[in-house]
Each structure stands twice: as structure tokens, then as C-alpha cells.
Design a protein around this motif. Structure first.
Motif, PDB file in Angstrom:
ATOM      1  N   THR A 145       2.820  11.361   5.453  1.00  0.00           N
ATOM      2  CA  THR A 145       2.393   9.990   5.763  1.00  0.00           C
ATOM      3  C   THR A 145       3.125   8.986   4.893  1.00  0.00           C
ATOM      4  O   THR A 145       3.557   7.926   5.374  1.00  0.00           O
ATOM      5  CB  THR A 145       0.878   9.853   5.567  1.00  0.00           C
ATOM      6  OG1 THR A 145       0.204  10.835   6.354  1.00  0.00           O
ATOM      7  CG2 THR A 145       0.401   8.464   5.973  1.00  0.00           C
ATOM      8  N   PHE A 146       3.282   9.325   3.600  1.00  0.00           N
ATOM      9  CA  PHE A 146       4.028   8.436   2.704  1.00  0.00           C
ATOM     10  C   PHE A 146       5.471   8.286   3.171  1.00  0.00           C
ATOM     11  O   PHE A 146       6.008   7.170   3.220  1.00  0.00           O
ATOM     12  CB  PHE A 146       4.006   8.972   1.274  1.00  0.00           C
ATOM     13  CG  PHE A 146       5.095   8.394   0.405  1.00  0.00           C
ATOM     14  CD1 PHE A 146       5.023   7.083  -0.040  1.00  0.00           C
ATOM     15  CD2 PHE A 146       6.206   9.162   0.075  1.00  0.00           C
ATOM     16  CE1 PHE A 146       6.044   6.541  -0.816  1.00  0.00           C
ATOM     17  CE2 PHE A 146       7.222   8.629  -0.698  1.00  0.00           C
ATOM     18  CZ  PHE A 146       7.142   7.313  -1.145  1.00  0.00           C
ATOM     19  N   ILE A 147       6.104   9.416   3.523  1.00  0.00           N
ATOM     20  CA  ILE A 147       7.502   9.359   3.980  1.00  0.00           C
ATOM     21  C   ILE A 147       7.615   8.483   5.221  1.00  0.00           C
ATOM     22  O   ILE A 147       8.531   7.666   5.353  1.00  0.00           O
ATOM     23  CB  ILE A 147       8.034  10.781   4.250  1.00  0.00           C
ATOM     24  CG1 ILE A 147       8.123  11.565   2.931  1.00  0.00           C
ATOM     25  CG2 ILE A 147       9.396  10.735   4.924  1.00  0.00           C
ATOM     26  CD1 ILE A 147       8.453  13.029   3.109  1.00  0.00           C
TER      27      ILE A 147
ATOM     28  N   VAL B 187       0.953  12.494  -4.612  1.00  0.00           N
ATOM     29  CA  VAL B 187       1.360  13.249  -5.805  1.00  0.00           C
ATOM     30  C   VAL B 187       0.139  13.851  -6.485  1.00  0.00           C
ATOM     31  O   VAL B 187       0.124  15.031  -6.870  1.00  0.00           O
ATOM     32  CB  VAL B 187       2.130  12.336  -6.782  1.00  0.00           C
ATOM     33  CG1 VAL B 187       2.342  13.040  -8.116  1.00  0.00           C
ATOM     34  CG2 VAL B 187       3.472  11.935  -6.188  1.00  0.00           C
ATOM     35  N   PHE B 188      -0.920  13.055  -6.620  1.00  0.00           N
ATOM     36  CA  PHE B 188      -2.139  13.529  -7.274  1.00  0.00           C
ATOM     37  C   PHE B 188      -2.721  14.723  -6.531  1.00  0.00           C
ATOM     38  O   PHE B 188      -3.108  15.730  -7.134  1.00  0.00           O
ATOM     39  CB  PHE B 188      -3.163  12.392  -7.326  1.00  0.00           C
ATOM     40  CG  PHE B 188      -4.532  12.831  -7.770  1.00  0.00           C
ATOM     41  CD1 PHE B 188      -4.810  12.996  -9.108  1.00  0.00           C
ATOM     42  CD2 PHE B 188      -5.529  13.079  -6.843  1.00  0.00           C
ATOM     43  CE1 PHE B 188      -6.070  13.412  -9.522  1.00  0.00           C
ATOM     44  CE2 PHE B 188      -6.786  13.487  -7.240  1.00  0.00           C
ATOM     45  CZ  PHE B 188      -7.059  13.653  -8.581  1.00  0.00           C
ATOM     46  N   MET B 189      -2.779  14.640  -5.198  1.00  0.00           N
ATOM     47  CA  MET B 189      -3.382  15.705  -4.402  1.00  0.00           C
ATOM     48  C   MET B 189      -2.578  17.001  -4.533  1.00  0.00           C
ATOM     49  O   MET B 189      -3.160  18.092  -4.653  1.00  0.00           O
ATOM     50  CB  MET B 189      -3.449  15.270  -2.933  1.00  0.00           C
ATOM     51  CG  MET B 189      -4.242  16.204  -2.043  1.00  0.00           C
ATOM     52  SD  MET B 189      -5.987  16.224  -2.477  1.00  0.00           S
ATOM     53  CE  MET B 189      -6.614  17.412  -1.257  1.00  0.00           C
TER      54      MET B 189
ATOM     55  N   ALA C  37      -2.720  17.805   1.663  1.00  0.00           N
ATOM     56  CA  ALA C  37      -1.821  17.257   0.639  1.00  0.00           C
ATOM     57  C   ALA C  37      -0.417  17.050   1.191  1.00  0.00           C
ATOM     58  O   ALA C  37       0.215  16.016   0.957  1.00  0.00           O
ATOM     59  CB  ALA C  37      -1.780  18.186  -0.582  1.00  0.00           C
ATOM     60  N   PHE C  38       0.089  18.036   1.946  1.00  0.00           N
ATOM     61  CA  PHE C  38       1.399  17.880   2.577  1.00  0.00           C
ATOM     62  C   PHE C  38       1.375  16.757   3.616  1.00  0.00           C
ATOM     63  O   PHE C  38       2.365  16.042   3.803  1.00  0.00           O
ATOM     64  CB  PHE C  38       1.823  19.193   3.238  1.00  0.00           C
ATOM     65  CG  PHE C  38       2.253  20.259   2.267  1.00  0.00           C
ATOM     66  CD1 PHE C  38       2.801  19.921   1.040  1.00  0.00           C
ATOM     67  CD2 PHE C  38       2.110  21.602   2.579  1.00  0.00           C
ATOM     68  CE1 PHE C  38       3.190  20.896   0.135  1.00  0.00           C
ATOM     69  CE2 PHE C  38       2.502  22.593   1.688  1.00  0.00           C
ATOM     70  CZ  PHE C  38       3.041  22.224   0.461  1.00  0.00           C
TER      71      PHE C  38
ATOM     72  N   GLY D 213       0.776  -1.234   0.000  1.00  0.00           N
ATOM     73  CA  GLY D 213       0.000   0.000   0.000  1.00  0.00           C
ATOM     74  C   GLY D 213       0.803   1.277   0.000  1.00  0.00           C
ATOM     75  O   GLY D 213       0.247   2.358  -0.237  1.00  0.00           O
ATOM     76  N   VAL D 214       2.118   1.209   0.245  1.00  0.00           N
ATOM     77  CA  VAL D 214       2.900   2.436   0.385  1.00  0.00           C
ATOM     78  C   VAL D 214       2.969   3.214  -0.927  1.00  0.00           C
ATOM     79  O   VAL D 214       2.898   4.443  -0.930  1.00  0.00           O
ATOM     80  CB  VAL D 214       4.315   2.114   0.925  1.00  0.00           C
ATOM     81  CG1 VAL D 214       5.108   1.279  -0.055  1.00  0.00           C
ATOM     82  CG2 VAL D 214       5.047   3.402   1.281  1.00  0.00           C
ATOM     83  N   TRP D 215       3.067   2.500  -2.070  1.00  0.00           N
ATOM     84  CA  TRP D 215       3.168   3.204  -3.346  1.00  0.00           C
ATOM     85  C   TRP D 215       1.815   3.726  -3.804  1.00  0.00           C
ATOM     86  O   TRP D 215       1.735   4.701  -4.568  1.00  0.00           O
ATOM     87  CB  TRP D 215       3.802   2.302  -4.399  1.00  0.00           C
ATOM     88  CG  TRP D 215       5.242   2.021  -4.067  1.00  0.00           C
ATOM     89  CD1 TRP D 215       5.783   0.835  -3.677  1.00  0.00           C
ATOM     90  CD2 TRP D 215       6.310   2.979  -4.037  1.00  0.00           C
ATOM     91  NE1 TRP D 215       7.124   0.985  -3.411  1.00  0.00           N
ATOM     92  CE2 TRP D 215       7.480   2.288  -3.630  1.00  0.00           C
ATOM     93  CE3 TRP D 215       6.385   4.339  -4.309  1.00  0.00           C
ATOM     94  CZ2 TRP D 215       8.705   2.936  -3.498  1.00  0.00           C
ATOM     95  CZ3 TRP D 215       7.613   4.973  -4.176  1.00  0.00           C
ATOM     96  CH2 TRP D 215       8.746   4.267  -3.773  1.00  0.00           C
ATOM     97  N   VAL D 216       0.747   3.090  -3.379  1.00  0.00           N
ATOM     98  CA  VAL D 216      -0.588   3.646  -3.627  1.00  0.00           C
ATOM     99  C   VAL D 216      -0.723   4.981  -2.903  1.00  0.00           C
ATOM    100  O   VAL D 216      -1.238   5.959  -3.454  1.00  0.00           O
ATOM    101  CB  VAL D 216      -1.678   2.661  -3.150  1.00  0.00           C
ATOM    102  CG1 VAL D 216      -3.066   3.287  -3.283  1.00  0.00           C
ATOM    103  CG2 VAL D 216      -1.609   1.366  -3.932  1.00  0.00           C
ATOM    104  N   LEU D 217      -0.218   5.031  -1.676  1.00  0.00           N
ATOM    105  CA  LEU D 217      -0.220   6.274  -0.905  1.00  0.00           C
ATOM    106  C   LEU D 217       0.616   7.345  -1.589  1.00  0.00           C
ATOM    107  O   LEU D 217       0.249   8.520  -1.611  1.00  0.00           O
ATOM    108  CB  LEU D 217       0.300   5.995   0.507  1.00  0.00           C
ATOM    109  CG  LEU D 217       0.284   7.159   1.502  1.00  0.00           C
ATOM    110  CD1 LEU D 217      -1.140   7.642   1.732  1.00  0.00           C
ATOM    111  CD2 LEU D 217       0.906   6.736   2.827  1.00  0.00           C
TER     112      LEU D 217
END
Length: 573
Positions: free
Chosen positions: A245-247, A204-206, A239-240, A195-199
Motif C-alpha cells: 500500500t505504501f509503494i 516498517v513497524f508492523m 504487514a506485506f 499521510g504517505v510517510w505515516v503509512l
């Protein structure tokens, strides 16, 4: 849903996404094409030209430079009205106003133009790259293209997934869990690993989605209201937050590697057990041990359109604190033994796609990024399933843990008195002083904001702050003035909720009542408070809310259900 309806739905979904994809690609084309033309024109020759006409056509943010000019090349005279490759208008930049001012200030209309030496009739007045417009159009078009492409891909992959599941279901009629590709073996991969790359894509999209809004308000000629900055800034913070969260999850994945759950009982058995090992390819230092939680969850949606919302009800839950095993094969790895006894009956359900599922979660406080992994695991009714009533199972677990109900009731300011053939349980008002205090502070703050908005005639701000004011008022009122009582006499049960604005009452028998312990608050993704609610005769009331001790509510629930009843046979457990 039938195969025919599913196919029709996927086709409709793909058609719905097509206009978004086409519009996005078209906008990106409009931004990239003039940029490419400018690149080709960098080697064109610069020659003098004379303006014969110059004006700004349009009004507001839609003005456009209109110009006609003449020029000579190799002894021949030419004329043209081509100004630039990118003539897009809008409030993203003041390109047309600035270009008009530059051309209008030219001495006697003497300007420069750029001609293609291979085709002198191909000419341009301005070949500068409109960077602001490019940075606006590419992300704007990319957002629409990603949305449309995502919808179309979802439709395509949904159809393929449905066909694969049907084939696998026919191939393994007695093993329904194998229709899920992730459950083809007894080794289950942690959700975060995939799921990390989905996040990352969502983050990026947001952020791309927010860029056109910033470009619009930062380059506007008109004064932008301060609350517009606030609203856009709020979404930008989200968005940030997604990037952060991804990081966090990316660092956690790198720190602990790919974590797997090796199931010994495959699948887990309702009315049986769930056993296995969670294998972590890294050494994890958890001084306080690991918390392992197994949940049966029902996820569903209610409402439609703007009122559509997703709910998660925990049908059953159990947790343990354990220590890691020593791995004899590798010192630099960790193994967590998992062993849960699973009851049957009641609300417990076997795995059913994404609607009803079983979640195994392992967490631990560690130096740096904490350890936390989740697994969706198969749990089914099999030939090994036994009759293990969930009520008796929970009651036995609490009894074996030597849980002191009376002492913990006093700690939570709940009074329980024994009566003739029954009980009286009282939950006073202002039981949680912290909830009263913080809701009062928030109520004062939002009330001040409301007064300021009304005085300044800021109706939009008044509407937004008013929502928070009403929420804080609701929390303050129920934390301060509401008191509850539950009276049990024989098999008759009465639940009463009283406050200055009225009284709610439920009268029923123990056979008619349904007591439910559910999570009421989460902190950092972890349940932090629970509530005990009662349902009977189409009515629902909260008996105890905002309780930090889940076992207290479970013990109280079974005290109410089993008080003065003959003990049941629990030898099978």
C-alpha cells in the motif's frame, strides 16, 4: 473536555508510554553491548586454555553453558569462568547447545581462549557474533521503544496542539476554522501528500513486530502446530500488504505530485456553496472524466476495550462527473472545477474537528496508477448561509436529473404498486442471486472445514472456521429467505420483515419515521453498495439492502416521504 482534564490525560499518557520506551531501550542495549564488545575483542590474542569444569545449566530452552578454565600468559597462570559476552538464553537459537558440544569434544579439555593483552585477566572463550539473537533483540526492543516513544510524543504534541488551537480560537473568534493550522489559507493540501510517510512508518513497524515471532517458531526445538504458522503468516501478509500500500501511494504521489484544492468559497457554506479548483501539477489523461464527491461525515466510536469500534456515517453526499479545464499557464498540469450547492438542516453538520468533517474526493481511471485524492475542507454556517432543507434539495436534484424511478425499481426486482391513498413496495426474497450463490459456496466450504476440524479435534481451528461459518450462514439466510414489505396509507406507514424464523413489524406515521440511505459495502476503498433503512419508535429495519444504485434509494426515500403530499416551495434553490 476542560483544559485541566486534557493536561492530566496527556501526563497520564506520557507516564503510560514510559515503561514501554524504557523496556525497549534496555532490550536493545542488551543486544548491542555484547556485539560492540565482540568487535573490540577481535584484536585480542588467542592462547591455549584447559577446561576444569563444563556443564549445561538449566532445562528446556533456558539452558546455559557453564565453564571454568585456566590459561597462561607471559609466564603467569590465570583462571576464569567467562564464556561469552552474550549469554542470553531462549529458543531463538541453539547457541548454548552447540557451544557445549564443541567444548565437550575438545581433546583432553584443550581449548582456545582470547585475552586482552593490556589486561590479561580480561578473557573470553567465544567471541563469535550471535547474529540470530541480535536480529531478534534489536527489532523486539525497537518495537517496544517505538510504541513507548510514540505514546509519549503523542501526549506531548497533543498538549501543544491543544494550546495552539486555544490560542488560535481566541485570536479568530469569528473564524473557527482557522484554529486548524491546515485551514489558515484557502489552499488545502491533499491528505495523501502528508499521510504517505505515516503509512511507511506503520509498515516498517508492523514488519519489525513480526520478526521475533518468526524467529521464535523457526528456531523452536518443539514441533510447532500448523495453525501457528497460519496465524503468524496471516499477520505477515497484512504487514506485506501495508508495504504494498505504501509503494502504491508513493508511486501515485510521484506520478501526480502535490495536489491542492484552491477554495473560491472559503470556507464552504452550509446552505450555500462550495466552489474552487483542484490543481494537479501534472497532466492527467482521464478519458471518462473525473468523479468529484463531497461528503459530510460523522465519525464516532462505540463500546470499550475489545468491543471498541469506529463508525463512519455519511450525513450527506453529492457527486459529479466533470472534465478537466485547460490550464493556460502550464500545458503540463490539470485543473478540476469544483462547484457544489450545499443544503442545510436535517443531519447536516459543520466541521467539528475529527468527529464531524467534510471530505472532498476526486478520482479518475488513468493508465497505470489511478488518480485519487482526498481533502478535509472547512464547511461552516456563515452569514451567507440560507435555509435550504436537505429533503427538498435532494428531491429537486433527482427531479432535475430525470431519474426514472419505476424503470430502475424493476431492474432491481423491487415492486411498487399504487393503492388507495398510498403505496405498496415489495422486496422479494432472493432478490440478489449472486449474493445467494456466493454465500452458499462459502457456506459449503466453511462447513467442510468445520467437519474436518471436529473430526481432527482441532478445537482452535474449529473456533476460527466456525466464526466464518456463522457469518456465511447469516448472509446466506438473509439473502435467501428474508422478504420485506412497506405499505403507506395516508400518513400511516407499516414496514414488515418476514422469514421462516419470525416476523418484525414497525407501525408509525410519516412524521415519526426516519429514512436513511447509507453505504453498506466498499470495494477498493470506494462505496459499491447502499441500503435504505427505517427507524421509528426505537426500532430499526432495512427496507432495501445491497443496492448498487444510490440514486434509486434516494428517489425511493423521497417517494415514500412525499407521496400525495402538497409540493413545497423550492424557488430559493
Amino acid at each position: 473536555m476542560s483544559k485541566k482534564n486534557s493536561t492530566f490525560g496527556n501526563i497520564f499518557l506520557a507516564i503510560f508510554g514510559l515503561p514501554f520506551l524504557a523496556a525497549g531501550l534496555f532490550v536493545m542495549f542488551l543486544g548491542i553491548k555484547p556485539a560492540y564488545q565482540n568487535h573490540l575483542a577481535k584484536d585480542w590474542l588467542e592462547v591455549p586454555a584447559v577446561l576444569t569444569e563444563l556443564k549445561l545449566d538449566g532445562h528446556g530452552d533456558s539452558v546455559k553453558v557453564v565453564a571454568e578454565y585456566t590459561y597462561e600468559y607471559q609466564g603467569k597462570s590465570y583462571s576464569s569462568d567467562k564464556v561469552a559476552f552474550n549469554m542470553t538464553t531462549g529458543n531463538v537459537s541453539k547457541y548454548h547447545q552447540e557451544l557445549y558440544a564443541t567444548l565437550n569434544n575438545a581433546n583432553a579439555g584443550q581449548v582456545s581462549c582470547y585475552i586482552n593483552p593490556d589486561n590479561p585477566q580480561e578473557v573470553i572463550l567465544d567471541r563469535s557474533l550471535r547474529l540470530k539473537m541480535l536480529l531478534f533483540m534489536i527489532p523486539f526492543g525497537l518495537v517496544f521503544a517505538l510504541v513507548g516513544g510514540g505514546i509519549i510524543c503523542a501526549a506531548i504534541f497533543s498538549g501543544k496542539k491543544s494550546k495552539k488551537e486555544q490560542l488560535l480560537a481566541a485570536q479568530f473568534p469569528d473564524e473557527p476554522w482557522k484554529k486548524n493550522k491546515k485551514w489558515h489559507s484557502s489552499i488545502i493540501l491533499a491528505d495523501s501528500s502528508s499521510g504517505v510517510w505515516v503509512l511507511f512508518c506503520i509498515a516498517v513497524f508492523m514488519n519489525l513486530f513480526m520478526m521475533p515471532f518468526w524467529a521464535g517458531i523457526l528456531n523452536s526445538d518443539k514441533k510447532v502446530p500448523w495453525f501457528a504458522y497460519g496465524i503468524i503468516g496471516l499477520f505477515q501478509l497484512i504487514a506485506f500488504g501495508l508495504v504494498g500500500t505504501f509503494i502504491y501511494h508513493f508511486i501515485r504521489n510521484k506520478k501526480y505530485g502535490k495536489v491542492n484544492f484552491h477554495m473560491e468559497t472559503y470556507p464552504g457554506v452550509i446552505g450555500g456553496a462550495c466552489k474552487g479548483l483542484i490543481k494537479i501539477p501534472m497532466e492527467v489523461q482521464a478519458m471518462d472524466g473525473f468523479k468529484i464527491t463531497l461528503k459530510n461525515i460523522h465519525q464516532y466510536t462505540t463500546g470499550s476495550g475489545k468491543n471498541r469500534s469506529t463508525h463512519k456515517d455519511v450525513l450527506w453526499e453529492d457527486s459529479k462527473i466533470i472534465k478537466a479545464n485547460n490550464n493556460t499557464n502550464s500545458y503540463f498540469s490539470t485543473e478540476l472545477p469544483v462547484e457544489f450547492e450545499i443544503p442545510s438542516g436535517g443531519r447536516i453538520s459543520q466541521s467539528d474537528g475529527d468527529t464531524k468533517y467534510w471530505e472532498l474526493k476526486a478520482t479518475a481511471d488513468t493508465p497505470g496508477v489511478d488518480f485519487s485524492e482526498e481533502f478535509k475542507i472547512p464547511v461552516y454556517v456563515t452569514e451567507e448561509s440560507e435555509d435550504r432543507p436537505v429533503e427538498v434539495f435532494e428531491e429537486k436534484r433527482l427531479a432535475e436529473s430525470d431519474y426514472d424511478l419505476e424503470t430502475n425499481l424493476k431492474k432491481n426486482k423491487i415492486k411498487m404498486q399504487s393503492m388507495t391513498q398510498g403505496l405498496l413496495i415489495s422486496i422479494p426474497a432472493m432478490r440478489s442471486l449472486s449474493a445467494v450463490f456466493f454465500s452458499f459456496i462459502f457456506l459449503c466450504g466453511t462447513g467442510t472445514g468445520m467437519a474436518y476440524a471436529i473430526k481432527s479435534n482441532e478445537y482452535f481451528v474449529m473456533f476460527i472456521v466456525g466464526i466464518f461459518f456463522m457469518v456465511s450462514l447469516f448472509i446466506f439466510y438473509f439473502s435467501t429467505f428474508v422478504r420485506r414489505e412497506l405499505a403507506l396509507k395516508g400518513e400511516k406507514l407499516m414496514i414488515k420483515q418476514t422469514h421462516p424464523l419470525g416476523t418484525k413489524l414497525i407501525e408509525c406515521t410519516r412524521d415519526e419515521v426516519k429514512l436513511d440511505v447509507a453505504c453498506s459495502m466498499e470495494t477498493n476503498g470506494k462505496p459499491s453498495a447502499w441500503r435504505l433503512s427505517v427507524k421509528a419508535k426505537g426500532k430499526k429495519l432495512t427496507v432495501v439492502g445491497n443496492c448498487k444504485d444510490q440514486d434509486l434509494l434516494k428517489a425511493l426515500k423521497y417517494k415514500i416521504l412525499k407521496h400525495n403530499k402538497a409540493p413545497e416551495n423550492t424557488e430559493a434553490l
